[in-house]
Design a protein around this motif. Structure first.
Motif, PDB file in Angstrom:
ATOM      1  N   LYS A   1      19.746 -14.239  33.657  1.00 58.99           N
ATOM      2  CA  LYS A   1      19.286 -15.406  34.425  1.00 58.99           C
ATOM      3  C   LYS A   1      19.168 -16.678  33.581  1.00 58.99           C
ATOM      4  CE  LYS A   1      18.037 -13.149  38.351  1.00 58.99           C
ATOM      5  NZ  LYS A   1      19.278 -12.794  38.997  1.00 58.99           N
ATOM      6  N   GLU A   2      18.755 -16.568  32.358  1.00 61.85           N
ATOM      7  CA  GLU A   2      18.504 -17.742  31.511  1.00 61.85           C
ATOM      8  C   GLU A   2      19.683 -18.080  30.598  1.00 61.85           C
ATOM      9  OE1 GLU A   2      15.661 -19.420  32.106  1.00 61.85           O
ATOM     10  OE2 GLU A   2      15.275 -17.862  33.606  1.00 61.85           O
ATOM     11  N   TYR A   3      20.809 -17.416  30.774  1.00 62.47           N
ATOM     12  CA  TYR A   3      21.940 -17.615  29.859  1.00 62.47           C
ATOM     13  C   TYR A   3      22.468 -19.046  29.948  1.00 62.47           C
ATOM     14  CZ  TYR A   3      26.152 -16.584  27.186  1.00 62.47           C
ATOM     15  OH  TYR A   3      27.132 -16.578  26.226  1.00 62.47           O
ATOM     16  N   GLN A   4      22.755 -19.611  28.778  1.00 64.56           N
ATOM     17  CA  GLN A   4      23.317 -20.954  28.721  1.00 64.56           C
ATOM     18  C   GLN A   4      24.420 -20.989  27.679  1.00 64.56           C
ATOM     19  OE1 GLN A   4      20.227 -23.807  27.967  1.00 64.56           O
ATOM     20  NE2 GLN A   4      19.191 -23.412  29.894  1.00 64.56           N
ATOM     21  N   ALA A   5      25.420 -21.792  27.927  1.00 64.91           N
ATOM     22  CA  ALA A   5      26.501 -22.030  26.970  1.00 64.91           C
ATOM     23  C   ALA A   5      26.933 -23.477  27.164  1.00 64.91           C
ATOM     24  CB  ALA A   5      27.660 -21.072  27.207  1.00 64.91           C
ATOM     25  N   GLU A   6      26.824 -24.258  26.119  1.00 60.37           N
ATOM     26  CA  GLU A   6      27.096 -25.688  26.207  1.00 60.37           C
ATOM     27  C   GLU A   6      28.494 -25.964  26.745  1.00 60.37           C
ATOM     28  OE1 GLU A   6      27.152 -29.630  23.357  1.00 60.37           O
ATOM     29  OE2 GLU A   6      26.059 -27.854  22.687  1.00 60.37           O
ATOM     30  N   GLY A   7      28.564 -26.833  27.752  1.00 55.27           N
ATOM     31  CA  GLY A   7      29.840 -27.240  28.312  1.00 55.27           C
ATOM     32  C   GLY A   7      30.470 -26.231  29.263  1.00 55.27           C
ATOM     33  N   CYS A   8      29.744 -25.146  29.565  1.00 55.94           N
ATOM     34  CA  CYS A   8      30.282 -24.096  30.440  1.00 55.94           C
ATOM     35  C   CYS A   8      29.449 -24.011  31.722  1.00 55.94           C
ATOM     36  CB  CYS A   8      30.227 -22.745  29.734  1.00 55.94           C
ATOM     37  SG  CYS A   8      31.154 -22.680  28.193  1.00 55.94           S
ATOM     38  N   MET A   9      30.072 -23.503  32.773  1.00 47.26           N
ATOM     39  CA  MET A   9      29.369 -23.247  34.028  1.00 47.26           C
ATOM     40  C   MET A   9      28.987 -21.767  34.046  1.00 47.26           C
ATOM     41  SD  MET A   9      31.540 -25.437  36.759  1.00 47.26           S
ATOM     42  CE  MET A   9      33.045 -25.924  35.961  1.00 47.26           C
ATOM     43  N   ILE A  10      27.749 -21.491  34.420  1.00 48.26           N
ATOM     44  CA  ILE A  10      27.235 -20.128  34.417  1.00 48.26           C
ATOM     45  C   ILE A  10      26.932 -19.723  35.862  1.00 48.26           C
ATOM     46  CG2 ILE A  10      25.533 -18.533  33.434  1.00 48.26           C
ATOM     47  CD1 ILE A  10      27.098 -20.181  31.302  1.00 48.26           C
TER      48      ILE A  10
END
Length: 160
Positions: free
Chosen positions: A66-75
């Motif tokens: 749920k909290e996953y993030q990756a700069e410049g990417c859509m999750i």
């Protein structure tokens, strides 16, 4: 159009330990040529196997975290949500891994395979391509050479 793209061994092996088990420079060049400028859909583990995001592509990552993030990417958390993000009038690619290929196959219009002519031990596999659903429209064999340890064939499939 949704295109699935993968390098796949004879036994449908994709990789082991989140890594490819072969090195085919021409396959990397083909992957780059086909996917550049497009949306690419992948699972979190596939994304994390890259040293950095792939240039000139829009990354869509499917994860249950749920909290996953990756700069410049859509999750997103589902294939359906990933496909909703993709422009309807453009080609988008499903690039792996094994679980993502399985859930993405019903939405796929075309499959681009690099068939590596050998069996490999793996922990991720590509789904079976059902000959009743898919027809091969292109096949281009490539012999192993000093940069490629294995024979391989580029194969393009479309739905029947």
């Amino acid at each position: 159009m949704i295109i699935m793209i993968a390098a796949v061994a004879e036994n449908n092996a994709l990789g082991k330990g989140n890594k490819l088990v072969w090195h085919l420079p021409n396959d990397f060049k083909r992957f780059k040529a086909l996917t550049s400028g497009h949306h690419i859909i992948m699972g979190r583990k596939t994304f994390e196997s890259f040293p950095k995001p792939l240039p000139n592509r829009t990354h869509i990552i499917i994860t249950r975290q749920k909290e996953y993030q990756a700069e410049g990417c859509m999750i997103v958390d589902s294939m359906e949500k990933a496909l909703e993000i993709c422009p309807k009038d453009e080609t988008s690619f499903i690039i792996g891994g094994g679980e993502i290929y399985n859930i993405g196959l019903p939405y796929t219009d075309k499959i681009e395979i690099t068939r590596v002519h050998r069996d490999f031990e793996a922990d991720a596999y590509f789904p079976e391509i059902d000959p009743n659903e898919w027809k091969i429209i292109l096949s281009e064999f490539n012999e192993k050479d000093e940069k490629h340890l294995y024979d391989y064939t580029y194969q393009t499939f479309t739905r029947k």
